[in-house]
Structures are given as structure tokens and as C-alpha cells.
Write a protein that holds these residues in place. Structure first.
Motif, PDB file in Angstrom:
ATOM      1  N   THR A 138       2.580   1.716   2.845  1.00 41.42           N
ATOM      2  CA  THR A 138       1.196   2.162   3.020  1.00 41.42           C
ATOM      3  C   THR A 138       1.135   3.513   3.721  1.00 41.42           C
ATOM      4  OG1 THR A 138       0.419  -0.126   3.137  1.00 41.42           O
ATOM      5  CG2 THR A 138      -1.045   1.564   4.003  1.00 41.42           C
ATOM      6  N   GLU A 139       1.926   3.664   4.788  1.00 46.29           N
ATOM      7  CA  GLU A 139       1.947   4.933   5.512  1.00 46.29           C
ATOM      8  C   GLU A 139       2.424   6.073   4.611  1.00 46.29           C
ATOM      9  OE1 GLU A 139       4.414   7.193   9.064  1.00 46.29           O
ATOM     10  OE2 GLU A 139       4.603   5.020   8.850  1.00 46.29           O
ATOM     11  N   LYS A 290      -3.577  -1.973   9.927  1.00 47.96           N
ATOM     12  CA  LYS A 290      -3.275  -3.002  10.925  1.00 47.96           C
ATOM     13  C   LYS A 290      -4.520  -3.431  11.694  1.00 47.96           C
ATOM     14  CE  LYS A 290       1.290  -0.886  11.463  1.00 47.96           C
ATOM     15  NZ  LYS A 290       2.207  -0.180  12.393  1.00 47.96           N
ATOM     16  N   LYS A 291      -5.643  -2.748  11.429  1.00 45.76           N
ATOM     17  CA  LYS A 291      -6.851  -3.006  12.206  1.00 45.76           C
ATOM     18  C   LYS A 291      -7.955  -3.683  11.391  1.00 45.76           C
ATOM     19  CE  LYS A 291      -5.087  -0.873  15.795  1.00 45.76           C
ATOM     20  NZ  LYS A 291      -4.703  -1.609  17.013  1.00 45.76           N
ATOM     21  N   ILE A 292      -8.069  -3.324  10.117  1.00 47.91           N
ATOM     22  CA  ILE A 292      -9.156  -3.865   9.307  1.00 47.91           C
ATOM     23  C   ILE A 292      -8.597  -4.419   7.999  1.00 47.91           C
ATOM     24  CG2 ILE A 292     -10.900  -2.335  10.304  1.00 47.91           C
ATOM     25  CD1 ILE A 292     -10.712  -0.626   7.784  1.00 47.91           C
ATOM     26  N   SER A 293      -9.275  -5.401   7.442  1.00 46.49           N
ATOM     27  CA  SER A 293      -8.828  -6.020   6.199  1.00 46.49           C
ATOM     28  C   SER A 293      -9.245  -5.179   4.990  1.00 46.49           C
ATOM     29  CB  SER A 293      -9.425  -7.419   6.065  1.00 46.49           C
ATOM     30  OG  SER A 293     -10.834  -7.334   5.908  1.00 46.49           O
ATOM     31  N   ILE A 294      -8.595  -5.420   3.868  1.00 45.08           N
ATOM     32  CA  ILE A 294      -8.960  -4.740   2.632  1.00 45.08           C
ATOM     33  C   ILE A 294     -10.400  -5.082   2.241  1.00 45.08           C
ATOM     34  CG2 ILE A 294      -8.539  -4.724   0.134  1.00 45.08           C
ATOM     35  CD1 ILE A 294      -5.601  -4.746   0.671  1.00 45.08           C
ATOM     36  N   LEU A 334      -8.310   3.220   1.681  1.00 46.50           N
ATOM     37  CA  LEU A 334      -8.091   2.072   0.805  1.00 46.50           C
ATOM     38  C   LEU A 334      -7.039   2.304  -0.265  1.00 46.50           C
ATOM     39  CD1 LEU A 334      -9.062  -0.795   0.116  1.00 46.50           C
ATOM     40  CD2 LEU A 334     -10.803   0.236  -1.353  1.00 46.50           C
ATOM     41  N   SER A 335      -7.037   3.495  -0.858  1.00 42.99           N
ATOM     42  CA  SER A 335      -6.159   3.754  -2.007  1.00 42.99           C
ATOM     43  C   SER A 335      -4.679   3.480  -1.727  1.00 42.99           C
ATOM     44  CB  SER A 335      -6.358   5.192  -2.488  1.00 42.99           C
ATOM     45  OG  SER A 335      -5.525   5.471  -3.589  1.00 42.99           O
ATOM     46  N   PRO A 336      -4.102   4.001  -0.629  1.00 43.64           N
ATOM     47  CA  PRO A 336      -2.684   3.708  -0.380  1.00 43.64           C
ATOM     48  C   PRO A 336      -2.417   2.221  -0.163  1.00 43.64           C
ATOM     49  CG  PRO A 336      -3.435   5.557   0.966  1.00 43.64           C
ATOM     50  CD  PRO A 336      -4.663   4.923   0.377  1.00 43.64           C
ATOM     51  N   ARG A 337      -3.361   1.514   0.468  1.00 41.82           N
ATOM     52  CA  ARG A 337      -3.183   0.087   0.739  1.00 41.82           C
ATOM     53  C   ARG A 337      -3.153  -0.706  -0.576  1.00 41.82           C
ATOM     54  NH1 ARG A 337      -7.203  -2.023   5.208  1.00 41.82           N
ATOM     55  NH2 ARG A 337      -5.646  -3.685   5.181  1.00 41.82           N
ATOM     56  N   LEU A 338      -4.045  -0.349  -1.485  1.00 43.60           N
ATOM     57  CA  LEU A 338      -4.080  -1.060  -2.764  1.00 43.60           C
ATOM     58  C   LEU A 338      -2.842  -0.742  -3.598  1.00 43.60           C
ATOM     59  CD1 LEU A 338      -7.837  -0.780  -3.759  1.00 43.60           C
ATOM     60  CD2 LEU A 338      -6.657  -2.674  -2.667  1.00 43.60           C
ATOM     61  N   ILE A 342      -0.315  -3.556  -4.951  1.00 40.98           N
ATOM     62  CA  ILE A 342      -0.022  -3.718  -6.376  1.00 40.98           C
ATOM     63  C   ILE A 342       1.468  -3.540  -6.658  1.00 40.98           C
ATOM     64  CG2 ILE A 342      -0.398  -2.707  -8.658  1.00 40.98           C
ATOM     65  CD1 ILE A 342      -3.294  -2.108  -7.730  1.00 40.98           C
ATOM     66  N   PHE A 343       2.061  -2.489  -6.068  1.00 37.36           N
ATOM     67  CA  PHE A 343       3.492  -2.274  -6.303  1.00 37.36           C
ATOM     68  C   PHE A 343       4.339  -3.398  -5.718  1.00 37.36           C
ATOM     69  CE2 PHE A 343       2.488   2.381  -6.821  1.00 37.36           C
ATOM     70  CZ  PHE A 343       2.893   2.429  -8.142  1.00 37.36           C
ATOM     71  N   GLY A 344       3.799  -4.079  -4.720  1.00 39.01           N
ATOM     72  CA  GLY A 344       4.525  -5.184  -4.112  1.00 39.01           C
ATOM     73  C   GLY A 344       4.638  -6.398  -5.012  1.00 39.01           C
ATOM     74  N   ILE A 345       3.792  -6.476  -6.054  1.00 32.96           N
ATOM     75  CA  ILE A 345       3.822  -7.660  -6.928  1.00 32.96           C
ATOM     76  C   ILE A 345       4.214  -7.331  -8.366  1.00 32.96           C
ATOM     77  CG2 ILE A 345       2.129  -8.918  -5.551  1.00 32.96           C
ATOM     78  CD1 ILE A 345      -0.041  -8.101  -7.438  1.00 32.96           C
TER      79      ILE A 345
END
Length: 412
Positions: A138-139, A290-294, A334-338, A342-345
Motif C-alpha cells: 500500500t505504501e 492503519k487508521k480508517i477502513s476501506i 483509496l486507490s493504492p489500498r484497493l 486486488i493484487f493480493g488475491i
């Protein structure tokens, strides 16, 4: 920033992207500016747009081709060298011949080939790149997204200065040097990349039947990822809103000028504020994950889009500015988190085709929606488009509420 400092391969790939993107940006501006003074300018601009669009549509196929490739790093580096040769041909053409419509055809053809094989190179590299940044995904993606936006901003600002100082042929040679830098930079980390490539399993290619079977399996996998598909629809709505804000705001500003500024000046403020907040969001994405949910992140984005709609209804450009800033900040976070989610699955052997399918969806759906919304604004008025937006946003809120498997912040 931490991963940029500690991960040499990620750092070199990122710097390569900065430099080549900078050269590409200033040459694109110079080329558009140069052709605008010729009688065939409308046709030339159409050809330039076509050469930029076709490779994006072909992504669906280049992604599938990438999944079957062996010796990826060698091919990746070879493609970078081919891009150097292609743009060297462009530079030599501009230096040695009189500019004509043939020149435009040639340059657009080189650009089309370069972008197409560039997508292929990117998709071949993706699973290797994901392995490189796996612990800080994500970072890394947030940093890459934000710094790429900064480079494009600097490129656009610098391009305006260079247009008055350097010739089109000189800028073409500058572009060649930036691609040469990326090629040489990749040679420095070739062995590191090859170590990661050795861990990747590549499917055997047995002809066109395996090509289409692979494409079918990738699309089937994407369709079974229900939450991902719902997210793509939600993000498509948000992207469509961001894409139509500028043209619809131009219509609003004709009747409701902002603080005595011209329409162009007001739109420039809107673009700059949105871009800066996307950059800020990307830089903060690793921390805020680490602070807020998607889910909360998406709700905030939709709230800001409702604020934009209120701005359209009230004829308030200030509300549009505030909503666009908040929405751009949310999109940057949001974009990097998503992407990381996605790449994780996605299985490595399907990564190119699934990623390209997602990119095509992200390209086509927002474009169609935004065109439809702009058409409504120009033909039926701002109130009608505002109510249409409200319906779309309410659908998005419902979809978010129905999603059961969104990860919490600690799971991203």
C-alpha cells in the motif's frame, strides 16, 4: 518514502518511471502545440488521440500475452531499448525532413507501437514488481501514484517553458534521452529482478486456443470476485463524477463566475486543487490504511461527491471546489489500498490478463458515464444532471452497504 529509501529495485524502477514520464509529457505538449499551427491540425490532433487510445483498448490482449511470457526481464529490457530506437527515429525525422502530414502519421505510428509494447512490458513486470513490494504494497503504490502525479505536474509546467526555448526536434531528443535513462537504469537492477522472476510459474502457450482459454479463465475469475466487481462499479461512478466536474463546471461558471475570475482561471484552480489533493492522498495512504477502513474511505468519497452535486444545484463553485478537493484526497488514499487488496488475491499466472481487464473496465465505464452526464448537462441543464448524479450516488451507497467482505484497516 521508507520503501523508496530501503528498496533499491523499487527505487530504480520508480526513478525510471519519473524520468521517462517527464520526457513523454513535455514531448506530447510540444507535439500538440507544434501541429496546431498547420492547416491539417484537426486531423493531426485526431491521429494523436487515436494513437493514445488504441493501446489502452488493446490492453485486454497485451495483458493475456504477458501472462505466457518467459524470460520476462530480458524481454522487458529489450522493449525499453526498442522504445529508445522508435523515438530516435522520431527525433531524426523531425531534424532531417520538412514537417508534413506524413510526419504526423509516422510519429503517431511510433507512439502507438511504443505504448502498446509498453503496456506489454508493464504487465510482464507486474508479478515481479508485486513480489518486490509485497511487505509494503500500500505504501509503495501510494508513493508511486503521488510522485507520478507530481512528475506529470512538473512536466506540464516545464513543457510550457520549454516550448518557448527549445525546438520540437530538440525536445524529441530530450525524450530519447529519458527513455535511454530508463533502459540503462533497468540494466543496473536486472539481476535483482531476475531473482524474483525465477520464483514465478509461467503457463505453457500452445496456440490461439490457449490464448482465448486463458482470457476466458481470467474474465471468469474476475466475475467470481463479487466484491471486486462491486468496487469497480463504485469506483467507476466516482471516476465519472471526477471526469465530468471540469466540463460541467465550465457550464456553471458561464452563469456564475467565481470571485471575478475568468472561466479558464477558475477551472485551472479546480484542476490544481484536485491534483494536489490526489498527490497528498497517495502520500498518506500507507499511514491512513492503519487508521480508517476501506468502507469508511469510500463513504467519505461519496459524501464529497454529494457536496459537488449540491454545488451544481446551488450554482456554487466554492462547494464544487471543496467537494472536489475532498473527493480527490479520498481517491488518492483509496486507490493504492484497493490495488494492494486486488493484487493480493489475483494468482500470479493470471495477473496480467486480470489486471488488464480491470484497467479496461476502469477506462470504458467512467468514460461512458461521464460523456452521458456531460451530454445531460449541455442538453437538459445542470439540475437534471445533478438529479442523475444523486441516483448514481445512492446506488453506490447501497452497494457499499451491501458489501460484506471488505477488509478492515488492519487486514489491508
Amino acid at each position: 518514502m521508507h520503501i523508496f529509501l530501503k528498496n533499491r529495485a523499487f527505487r530504480q524502477l520508480t526513478v525510471n518511471e519519473w524520468v521517462s514520464s517527464f520526457g513523454d509529457t513535455i514531448f506530447y505538449l510540444a507535439f500538440i502545440n507544434y501541429v496546431s499551427s498547420y492547416a491539417f491540425a484537426p486531423l493531426a490532433i485526431f491521429l494523436i488521440s487515436l494513437s493514445e487510445t488504441i493501446p489502452q483498448v488493446l490492453q485486454l490482449f497485451t495483458g493475456v500475452i504477458a501472462d505466457f511470457q518467459k524470460n520476462r526481464i530480458s524481454k522487458y529490457i529489450s522493449i525499453l531499448f526498442i522504445k529508445v530506437l522508435l523515438y530516435s527515429g522520431v527525433a531524426l525525422l523531425l531534424t532531417s525532413t520538412d514537417f508534413s502530414l506524413f510526419s504526423v502519421f509516422f510519429i503517431c505510428s511510433m507512439n502507438l507501437i511504443s505504448d502498446t509494447i509498453g503496456f506489454l512490458a508493464g504487465y510482464m513486470l507486474t508479478p515481479i514488481y508485486i513480489r518486490l513490494i509485497n511487505d509494503d504494497m500500500t505504501e509503495a503504490m501510494g508513493f508511486r501514484q503521488s510522485t507520478s502525479s507530481i512528475v506529470r505536474l512538473i512536466g506540464n509546467l516545464s513543457g510550457g517553458v520549454f516550448l518557448g526555448l527549445l525546438s520540437i526536434s530538440t525536445l524529441a531528443f530530450v525524450n530519447v534521452l529519458t527513455f535511454l535513462f530508463a533502459f540503462l537504469g533497468s540494466l543496473l537492477i536486472r539481476n535483482r529482478l531476475k531473482k524474483e522472476e525465477e520464483k514465478i510459474e509461467v503457463l505453457p502457450y500452445v496456440g490461439m486456443s490457449s490464448f482465448f482459454q486463458h482470457l476466458k479463465e481470467s474474465m471468469k475469475l474476475l466475475m467470481t470476485m463479487e466484491d471486486v466487481m462491486v468496487l469497480l462499479w463504485i469506483l467507476s461512478i466516482s471516476q465519472a463524477v471526477l471526469m465530468m466536474v471540469e466540463p460541467v463546471s465550465a457550464i456553471l461558471l458561464i452563469k456564475h463566475p467565481f470571485m471575478g475570475l475568468s472561466t479558464g482561471q477558475s477551472l485551472a484552480i479546480l484542476i490544481m486543487i484536485s491534483l494536489l489533493h490526489v498527490i497528498l492522498g497517495g502520500l498518506l495512504s500507507g499511514f491512513l490504511s492503519k487508521k480508517i477502513s476501506i468502507r469508511l474511505n469510500i463513504y467519505w468519497s461519496l459524501l464529497m461527491e454529494f457536496l459537488i452535486v449540491i454545488g451544481f444545484l446551488r450554482g456554487s463553485f466554492l462547494l464544487i471546489l471543496l467537494g472536489s478537493a475532498g473527493d480527490a484526497l479520498s481517491a488518492g488514499v483509496l486507490s493504492p489500498r484497493l490495488q494492494a487488496m486486488i493484487f493480493g488475491i489475483i494468482p500470479e499466472e493470471l495477473m496480467g490478463s486480470v489486471q488488464s481487464s480491470i484497467n479496461v473496465i476502469n477506462l470504458l465505464i467512467p468514460a461512458v458515464l461521464s460523456l452521458a452526464l456531460v451530454f445531460l448537462a449541455t442538453s437538459a441543464g445542470l439540475e437534471v444532471v445533478a438529479y442523475a448524479l444523486i441516483i448514481l450516488l445512492l446506488i453506490a451507497v447501497y452497494l457499499v452497504h451491501q458489501m460484506k467482505n471488505l477488509p478492515n484497516q488492519e487486514e489491508v
